[in-house]
Design a protein around this motif. Sequence first.
Motif, short mmCIF file in Angstrom:
data_model
loop_
_atom_site.label_atom_id
_atom_site.label_comp_id
_atom_site.label_asym_id
_atom_site.label_seq_id
_atom_site.Cartn_x
_atom_site.Cartn_y
_atom_site.Cartn_z
N THR A 356 59.32 -34.99 40.59
CA THR A 356 59.22 -33.53 40.61
C THR A 356 60.35 -32.89 41.41
O THR A 356 60.91 -31.87 40.99
CB THR A 356 57.86 -33.10 41.18
OG1 THR A 356 56.80 -33.73 40.46
CG2 THR A 356 57.69 -31.58 41.07
N ASP A 359 63.39 -32.86 39.36
CA ASP A 359 63.27 -31.88 38.27
C ASP A 359 63.53 -30.47 38.76
O ASP A 359 63.98 -29.61 38.00
CB ASP A 359 61.87 -31.95 37.65
CG ASP A 359 61.66 -33.19 36.81
OD1 ASP A 359 62.66 -33.84 36.45
OD2 ASP A 359 60.49 -33.52 36.52
N HIS A 360 63.26 -30.21 40.05
CA HIS A 360 63.42 -28.86 40.61
C HIS A 360 64.61 -28.78 41.55
O HIS A 360 64.68 -27.85 42.36
CB HIS A 360 62.14 -28.45 41.35
CG HIS A 360 61.00 -28.12 40.44
ND1 HIS A 360 60.66 -26.82 40.09
CD2 HIS A 360 60.12 -28.92 39.79
CE1 HIS A 360 59.61 -26.84 39.28
NE2 HIS A 360 59.27 -28.10 39.07
N TYR A 619 52.99 -18.26 37.32
CA TYR A 619 53.35 -19.56 36.78
C TYR A 619 52.13 -20.33 36.30
O TYR A 619 52.19 -21.07 35.32
CB TYR A 619 54.10 -20.36 37.84
CG TYR A 619 54.79 -21.60 37.31
CD1 TYR A 619 55.95 -21.50 36.53
CD2 TYR A 619 54.30 -22.87 37.59
CE1 TYR A 619 56.59 -22.64 36.06
CE2 TYR A 619 54.93 -24.01 37.13
CZ TYR A 619 56.08 -23.89 36.36
OH TYR A 619 56.70 -25.02 35.89
N ARG A 623 51.62 -21.71 32.47
CA ARG A 623 51.43 -23.13 32.18
C ARG A 623 50.05 -23.44 31.61
O ARG A 623 49.91 -24.21 30.67
CB ARG A 623 51.63 -23.96 33.47
CG ARG A 623 53.06 -24.02 33.97
CD ARG A 623 53.96 -24.80 33.01
NE ARG A 623 53.48 -26.14 32.73
CZ ARG A 623 53.83 -27.23 33.38
NH1 ARG A 623 54.67 -27.14 34.39
NH2 ARG A 623 53.36 -28.41 33.03
N PRO A 686 56.41 -23.06 41.66
CA PRO A 686 56.48 -23.98 40.51
C PRO A 686 56.72 -25.44 40.93
O PRO A 686 56.20 -26.35 40.29
CB PRO A 686 57.64 -23.43 39.69
CG PRO A 686 57.64 -21.97 40.00
CD PRO A 686 57.30 -21.91 41.47
N TYR A 689 53.33 -26.53 42.18
CA TYR A 689 52.31 -26.59 41.12
C TYR A 689 52.58 -27.74 40.15
O TYR A 689 51.64 -28.45 39.73
CB TYR A 689 52.26 -25.27 40.37
CG TYR A 689 51.14 -25.20 39.36
CD1 TYR A 689 49.81 -25.09 39.77
CD2 TYR A 689 51.40 -25.24 37.99
CE1 TYR A 689 48.78 -25.02 38.85
CE2 TYR A 689 50.38 -25.17 37.06
CZ TYR A 689 49.07 -25.06 37.49
OH TYR A 689 48.04 -25.00 36.57
N ASP A 690 53.83 -27.95 39.78
CA ASP A 690 54.15 -29.03 38.84
C ASP A 690 53.78 -30.40 39.43
O ASP A 690 53.40 -31.32 38.69
CB ASP A 690 55.64 -29.00 38.48
CG ASP A 690 55.96 -27.89 37.50
OD1 ASP A 690 55.02 -27.25 36.99
OD2 ASP A 690 57.16 -27.64 37.25
N ARG A 693 49.65 -30.34 39.89
CA ARG A 693 48.95 -30.31 38.60
C ARG A 693 48.54 -31.72 38.18
O ARG A 693 47.47 -31.92 37.59
CB ARG A 693 49.88 -29.69 37.55
CG ARG A 693 49.26 -29.34 36.22
CD ARG A 693 50.25 -28.47 35.46
NE ARG A 693 49.74 -28.13 34.15
CZ ARG A 693 50.06 -28.76 33.02
NH1 ARG A 693 50.88 -29.80 33.07
NH2 ARG A 693 49.57 -28.38 31.87
N ASP A 694 49.37 -32.72 38.50
CA ASP A 694 49.04 -34.11 38.17
C ASP A 694 48.48 -34.87 39.37
O ASP A 694 47.63 -35.75 39.21
CB ASP A 694 50.29 -34.83 37.66
CG ASP A 694 50.76 -34.30 36.32
OD1 ASP A 694 49.91 -33.94 35.49
OD2 ASP A 694 51.99 -34.23 36.11
#
Length: 748
Positions: A356, A359-360, A619, A623, A686, A689-690, A693-694
């Motif tokens: 993550t 990714d960010h 966000y 999503r 985000p 949260y990303d 979320r998992d």
Amino acid sequence: MASRKSPLFDTATTVGKIMSFLGVSALCGLLAAGLVFPLAATGGAAASAGGDILHEVPAELQEEPLSTPSHMYASDGETRIATFYEENRVPVDLEDVSQEMRDALIAIEDERFYEHGGVDAQGVARAAVHNVTASTQQGASTLTMQYVNNVLNNAAVVSGEGNFLAAGIQEKTYADKLREMKLAVQVEQEMTKDEILEGYLNIVMLGGRNYGVEAAAQYYWDTTASELDHQQAATLAGIVQAPNYYRPDLEDNVARAETRRNTVLRNMMIHDFITEEEYEEAVAVDLGESLDIQSNEVGCIAADFAEYFCDYVTEDFLQNDAFGEDPGDRAELLARGGLRIVTTLDADMQRQAEDTVWDHQPRGSQAAALLNSMDPETGDILAMAQSTTYDPNDELEDWNSTSLNLNVGNSHNGGLGFQGGSILKPFVSAAWVEEGNSMDDNVDADRTEYRYGERWEASCMPRGSVTLLQGEGEPDAYRISNVLDDTEREMTVDWGLFHSINTATMATANDMDLCAITDLTDRLGIVGTSEGIELGPLRPDTPSFVLGSASITPLVMNRAYAAFANDGTVCTPRSILEVTDAHGNEYDLPNADCEEVVEPDVVAQVNDTMINIAEQNLYVGERDGDAPFPMAGKTGTNHNVSGMSFQGYTEGVATSAYVTRMNDNNRMWDEGNVPDDSYAGSVAFPLWYDFMRDAAPTRATGDFPEADDSPFDDRRSGYGERYAMSELGPGSGSSSDDDDDDDDDDDD
């Protein structure tokens, strides 16, 4: 190192008298060949006389545990994070060593190993003749004598005397040689031949940091000791004579290592360990091409993953007196003690965190995305990641390649943290409620400046107050502003926190005792630095601290927020669950260290607001429509938009998410290129949260307790109209500026 005086050369002893009588030079030549040693094979009067002489030789085999690697694991006890060692060694039983390896060693080092009693009579005679007739010297050490020598060297290293014999710093004296010979006979009386061979195969140095045949087999060919073939076994047996001269992993050594290997193979054929056909087949193998060298890096830089967490755990270990009296002793234990260290890390959560943050990763260089997670009920650190490459050898010349752990402070190879910004505001609200007030009380948030010289209540300070002091060249008043229009007006504490209104937070602080706020932050373990002041508790002498002017590390902030997920109970961050030594003995480590520091009902009232901040973020709607599980938290945007954060939590996981950049202009984006939505709610949230979320559903995600006296039962679903006021979303009603003399004083 001071020279050691040997009793062999004290003429008051029997041995000393004999040496004086014969002459030192002459006898030394005999001793070197072992001719005065009582050989079991010779028997008779000579053996008896020799026994009398050697009776006075000091001989005690000081055995110490073999240096073996320590391994660090995730909380499942199976996922390996890293290995630490000074000597790469994997002890194995003799039955797990190929016959080819045993034969090769015996053929080149001691072909009569199974026949002599510790010292080889024929070998002694051969060496004596050679040393008298030739210009070179030849020894007659048996495998048993070499085993004794290695044991003594290991004991010297463990005791701190150093490996002077093996390193060639000081040559062995004849006293050393005699002691070694006597000990060899003693060892032969106490151990079987196979036990001696097994011990030797596990202790011998085989190039670089590789000790023992199992570690060497893995390093040179990615195989095991049980699978070593003739040419591989001969290569290792050849290394024994001069480990770093014949180690084949160095380019300059390959040719001589192959020559030495072939010598071993020839001896194996001469002594009928292999046939001529097997010899020809083995010597035909190109040694260089046969190698499959494995990485020999150790520690966190060679970690399979979680390098920054690994570094944090290492520091925790070195600072814990359960593992030794001082950091040096603890480092020695880590490198040599064969420890099994089980950490708190959730391996799956860590991998998710690492994916993550990358990714960010912010645009441009010198930027990083950070995450750290902990269990609110125990303080166990579950994940720790940042979008930089771990490299202890880089001295911050490249921001993206560093060992600096941005999640933590100086005590654990980190930095000073980041200005807290609006993530400090919930603590102001909580202190307000602790003082007997309510989140639904109104405050006058229309005030945008406070005159210098004005007194603020601070009961813990001299005279019970603090005064805003005007700096040279500063305006007459301390000014603040908000991002949202039409927000300089009366509002509830709840509404002001939801929209992160600077004027509301300052009005709340102005209406109460500033020391009530710092008392709360102290209980939650919040420490930071401000204006170059040494790390310590937040100070009430500058009211702007309520808007996040102090620099605080993400892990410290996460600990404090985790208490809001745990009904006001705060826990000390913990990284190590258990440590077991090579013998299975477990070290005594403390359990989770937790204490209730805020009343659960106070927490519940503040959570009412922070639940809406998290669950109503745009966000989430983009999503998933609705929040997939109960969540809460607060955004923060630092001075000059150089960093953004979201501190959030579910019932079972508290996570700190930061996006930061440190460069010449200290901005997240270049001047003139700041996106319109560059606030923590649209950048840091985000990231949080990303990940969550998992990650969050792997642990408890139940509802947060409701406040006993909440005046609005529908508060958690009644923010529709309020939220619609700003497209930026909840928590975005202020812009960070942490300098006391600027117009905008904080965050997000």
